[in-house]
Design an enzyme around this catalytic site. Structure first.
Site, mmCIF file in Angstrom:
data_model
loop_
_atom_site.group_PDB
_atom_site.id
_atom_site.type_symbol
_atom_site.label_atom_id
_atom_site.label_comp_id
_atom_site.label_asym_id
_atom_site.label_seq_id
_atom_site.Cartn_x
_atom_site.Cartn_y
_atom_site.Cartn_z
ATOM 1 N N LYS A 1 0.761 -1.277 -0.021
ATOM 2 C CA LYS A 1 -0.117 0.155 -0.385
ATOM 3 C C LYS A 1 1.220 1.525 0.061
ATOM 4 O O LYS A 1 0.946 1.996 -0.646
ATOM 5 C CB LYS A 1 -1.134 -0.035 1.284
ATOM 6 C CG LYS A 1 -1.859 0.950 1.647
ATOM 7 C CD LYS A 1 -2.697 1.146 3.138
ATOM 8 C CE LYS A 1 -3.184 3.024 2.352
ATOM 9 N NZ LYS A 1 -4.978 2.380 3.374
ATOM 10 N N GLU B 1 10.485 -4.892 4.273
ATOM 11 C CA GLU B 1 10.690 -6.598 3.848
ATOM 12 C C GLU B 1 9.554 -6.247 1.932
ATOM 13 O O GLU B 1 10.858 -7.141 1.859
ATOM 14 C CB GLU B 1 9.687 -6.616 5.096
ATOM 15 C CG GLU B 1 10.080 -7.301 5.495
ATOM 16 C CD GLU B 1 9.078 -6.211 6.806
ATOM 17 O OE1 GLU B 1 9.343 -5.052 6.530
ATOM 18 O OE2 GLU B 1 9.457 -6.857 8.045
ATOM 19 N N GLY C 1 -4.393 -1.243 4.623
ATOM 20 C CA GLY C 1 -4.450 -2.841 4.173
ATOM 21 C C GLY C 1 -4.937 -3.588 4.879
ATOM 22 O O GLY C 1 -4.875 -5.088 3.896
ATOM 23 N N ARG C 2 -5.181 -4.062 5.640
ATOM 24 C CA ARG C 2 -5.821 -5.247 6.450
ATOM 25 C C ARG C 2 -7.222 -5.709 6.238
ATOM 26 O O ARG C 2 -7.497 -6.350 6.223
ATOM 27 C CB ARG C 2 -5.378 -5.760 7.518
ATOM 28 C CG ARG C 2 -6.485 -4.293 8.997
ATOM 29 C CD ARG C 2 -6.027 -4.014 10.202
ATOM 30 N NE ARG C 2 -6.298 -3.047 11.228
ATOM 31 C CZ ARG C 2 -5.329 -2.085 11.297
ATOM 32 N NH1 ARG C 2 -4.931 -1.467 9.866
ATOM 33 N NH2 ARG C 2 -5.585 -0.570 11.735
ATOM 34 N N GLU D 1 -4.620 -5.566 14.460
ATOM 35 C CA GLU D 1 -4.005 -4.442 14.556
ATOM 36 C C GLU D 1 -5.103 -3.166 14.184
ATOM 37 O O GLU D 1 -5.107 -2.210 14.786
ATOM 38 C CB GLU D 1 -3.076 -4.648 13.071
ATOM 39 C CG GLU D 1 -2.828 -3.785 12.332
ATOM 40 C CD GLU D 1 -1.611 -3.620 11.343
ATOM 41 O OE1 GLU D 1 -0.096 -3.465 11.800
ATOM 42 O OE2 GLU D 1 -2.086 -3.683 10.673
ATOM 43 N N HIS E 1 -6.088 -32.075 19.013
ATOM 44 C CA HIS E 1 -4.586 -33.234 19.190
ATOM 45 C C HIS E 1 -3.775 -32.267 19.453
ATOM 46 O O HIS E 1 -2.859 -33.154 20.023
ATOM 47 C CB HIS E 1 -4.553 -34.028 17.878
ATOM 48 C CG HIS E 1 -6.108 -34.897 17.518
ATOM 49 N ND1 HIS E 1 -5.950 -35.642 18.316
ATOM 50 C CD2 HIS E 1 -6.583 -34.748 16.783
ATOM 51 C CE1 HIS E 1 -6.824 -36.287 18.007
ATOM 52 N NE2 HIS E 1 -7.875 -35.971 16.825
ATOM 53 N N LYS F 1 9.838 -0.224 13.404
ATOM 54 C CA LYS F 1 10.276 0.027 11.510
ATOM 55 C C LYS F 1 11.489 0.451 12.048
ATOM 56 O O LYS F 1 12.188 0.893 11.418
ATOM 57 C CB LYS F 1 9.256 0.439 11.555
ATOM 58 C CG LYS F 1 8.208 -1.052 11.099
ATOM 59 C CD LYS F 1 7.563 0.125 9.880
ATOM 60 C CE LYS F 1 6.354 -0.802 9.702
ATOM 61 N NZ LYS F 1 4.909 0.308 8.753
HETATM 62 O O1 F6P Z 1 4.125 -2.704 9.446
HETATM 63 C C1 F6P Z 1 2.326 -2.784 9.261
HETATM 64 C C2 F6P Z 1 1.451 -2.990 8.160
HETATM 65 O O2 F6P Z 1 1.627 -0.995 8.331
HETATM 66 C C3 F6P Z 1 0.057 -3.060 8.050
HETATM 67 O O3 F6P Z 1 -0.920 -2.607 8.730
HETATM 68 C C4 F6P Z 1 0.072 -3.360 6.341
HETATM 69 O O4 F6P Z 1 -1.371 -3.723 6.286
HETATM 70 C C5 F6P Z 1 1.950 -3.568 6.676
HETATM 71 O O5 F6P Z 1 3.013 -3.120 6.587
HETATM 72 C C6 F6P Z 1 2.311 -3.899 5.285
HETATM 73 O O6 F6P Z 1 2.220 -2.587 4.808
HETATM 74 P P1 F6P Z 1 2.706 -1.890 3.026
HETATM 75 O O7 F6P Z 1 0.697 -2.553 2.420
HETATM 76 O O8 F6P Z 1 2.065 -0.491 3.252
HETATM 77 O O9 F6P Z 1 3.853 -2.683 2.538
#
Ligand code: F6P
Length: 497
Positions: A180, A186, A236-237, A322, A353, A467
């Site tokens: 987003k 990452e 995002g979520r 979140e 289990h 972060k």
């Molecule tokens: O670090 C949390 C977050 O900001 C989430 O809210 C989001 O879904 C995820 O990282 C990934 O963010 P992006 O889609 O901006 O890479």
């Protein structure tokens, strides 16, 4: 007024704590605690609820102004106060969106990829909401998958990407860089590695990588030419319904994807129009509040009885924790009560289990949602159907044994106290429509419970400090602010590299 209803709820909880579920479940009026929307059935008969407590919870929703808040969300008002944004993910599943240029361009691209036999693998590079939703849906709808192989890589741990790349051929792989913000370390690190992997094989990344983001110019600056964007008001979520679902659309096709959107839209309409006393999302959202604030539950389990829904708890965990894992209210004031519980879970029957021992006999009592389709996802013949029946029977058996228990005064190790709450959510069959409806339900549960708790369910400032610290450690900025232990650890890492 606020105090009155809260005190009445506290007294109702105190009273109900003294009544065993086995007793409540025998009451002739117990069917009043079963609710239905289309073929989706919500059985709350094993909940510590009676007519008075349910009506008090509904009164709480009314007094807090839930209807007004939900109207404001659906009308596109800026209810995300800390970021001054509207919350628009529901618009993405409304029929009008399917006529938009954005959706037509996205779905035409997905169909083109599906038709291109030279593309045998699609790899989504994204994390959090840019990974959990599409990865969960791709698995949940595996039976509808007739597109290229679909992989999801989120972690910066190099094994995540590496172990996918060894299964792919560079000339036949499409990468979707999903972020987003297009700033997530990452995702951009993995995208860089993927770009190098393509280059090593002589593939131009312009042909093999596309971006999905709310910030188109950032993706272009990063070097990607084909960009599918979505509105920044889509959290995002909550983004699965947007271009973030591209990998899913490639896997199952535009039509199936539209069926999933239709299911989610049907749930939006139910939430908007159904009387709150019969509204599945309102009732389930209020149950979160009931268990957390009045019955003292610190955690809440989600148990899908469906192996293909094994990733559902992880998706819902980000969604709820979140969104509602906050300590201050919408105006920044400390909360007078706790908000989101720990959300966790795993697929049944495997979980029976494993940690179900703790659910049955542990000292704490933890409420769970049990989710099951009444019919199998696929028709593979009578013997397979019998397995599904056993699965469903196990789901009910767990709900019953948690609630009823089995007293054994002679052998304490074999004593089952019972009185442990669960709800049983079942639907006919896990189709794209049914899945869309289910996921939208959990989104609304999150938003409704978050509203009652008074938090802003649409920001996530709590993820920022870590972060920032990782960035500082990486770049060597402000190292003096770190503890001696952290500096020592960093030194050791640097020696190894
Ligand atoms: O670090 C949390 C977050 O900001 C989430 O809210 C989001 O879904 C995820 O990282 C990934 O963010 P992006 O889609 O901006 O890479």
């Amino acid at each position: 007024m606020r105090r009155d209803i809260e005190n009445a709820l506290k007294s109702a909880a105190k009273r109900l704590k003294k009544v065993h579920l086995a007793e409540l479940m025998q009451l002739p009026s117990r069917t009043d605690f079963m609710f239905q929307f289309e073929d989706l059935e919500l059985d709350c008969t094993r909940q510590p609820l009676d007519a008075e407590s349910l009506s008090l919870l509904l009164e709480l929703a009314e007094k807090r102004g839930l209807a007004r808040f939900m109207d404001a969300m659906f009308a596109g008002e800026a209810i995300n106060l800390s970021e001054n944004r509207p919350v628009v993910h529901c618009d993405l599943r409304a029929p009008a969106h399917l006529q938009s240029d954005a959706f037509k361009t996205l779905s035409a691209f997905a169909e083109k990829v599906r038709g291109d036999k030279n593309i045998t693998a699609v790899v989504n590079l994204g994390i959090g909401g840019s990974d959990l939703g599409p990865a969960m849906v791709a698995r949940a709808l595996a039976g509808y998958h007739d597109g290229a192989d679909c992989h999801f890589v989120g972690n910066i741990c190099p094994t995540d990407l590496h172990d996918v790349l060894v299964q792919c051929e560079a000339h036949k792989t499409l990468f979707i860089v999903t972020s987003k913000t297009f700033t997530t370390a990452e995702t951009l690190t993995n995208a860089k590695l993927a770009k190098a992997w393509l280059a090593d094989a002589g593939v131009d990344s312009a042909d093999a990588m596309v971006a999905v983001t709310a910030y188109e110019s950032r993706a272009r600056d990063w070097g990607l030419e084909q960009v599918f964007s979505f509105d920044e008001g889509v959290g995002g979520r909550y983004a699965l319904w947007s271009a973030v679902g591209l990998a899913v659309m490639v896997a199952i096709g535009r039509d199936r994807f539209c069926e999933m959107l239709a299911g989610a839209h049907a749930m939006d309409c139910h939430v908007k129009t159904a009387d709150y006393a019969q509204n599945l999302a309102v009732i389930m959202g209020l149950l979160r509040v009931w268990h957390r604030d009045y019955l003292g539950a610190t955690s809440y389990g989600l148990m899908p009885y469906d192996q293909r829904l094994a990733r559902f708890p992880a998706w819902a965990q980000q969604l709820e924790m979140e969104s509602n894992g906050k300590g201050v209210d919408r105006n920044g004031k400390p909360l007078p009560h706790p908000a989101a519980p720990l959300i966790w879970g795993a697929a049944g029957t495997n979980s029976q289990h494993s940690f179900f021992q703790w659910l049955h006999q542990g000292v704490e009592s933890v409420p769970i949602d049990i989710l099951i389709a009444r019919r199998p996802a696929e028709d593979w013949g009578a013997a397979w159907q019998a397995s599904h029946k056993m699965l469903a029977i196990n789901a009910v058996a767990q709900a019953e044994s948690l609630a009823l228990g089995a007293p054994n005064t002679d052998e304490p190790h074999r004593h089952f106290p019972g009185n442990r709450a669960s709800l049983l959510l079942s639907w006919d069959k896990t189709t794209p429509y049914a899945l869309g409806r289910l996921l939208a339900l959990y989104e609304h549960i999150t938003i409704i419970s978050g509203f009652i708790w008074g938090v802003n369910s649409f920001d996530q400032w709590g993820v920022e400090l870590g972060k920032q610290m990782a960035h500082n450690l990486q770049s060597g900025q402000g190292l003096d602010a770190f503890s001696p232990a952290a500096r020592r650890f960093l030194k050791r890492l640097n020696r190894r590299i």
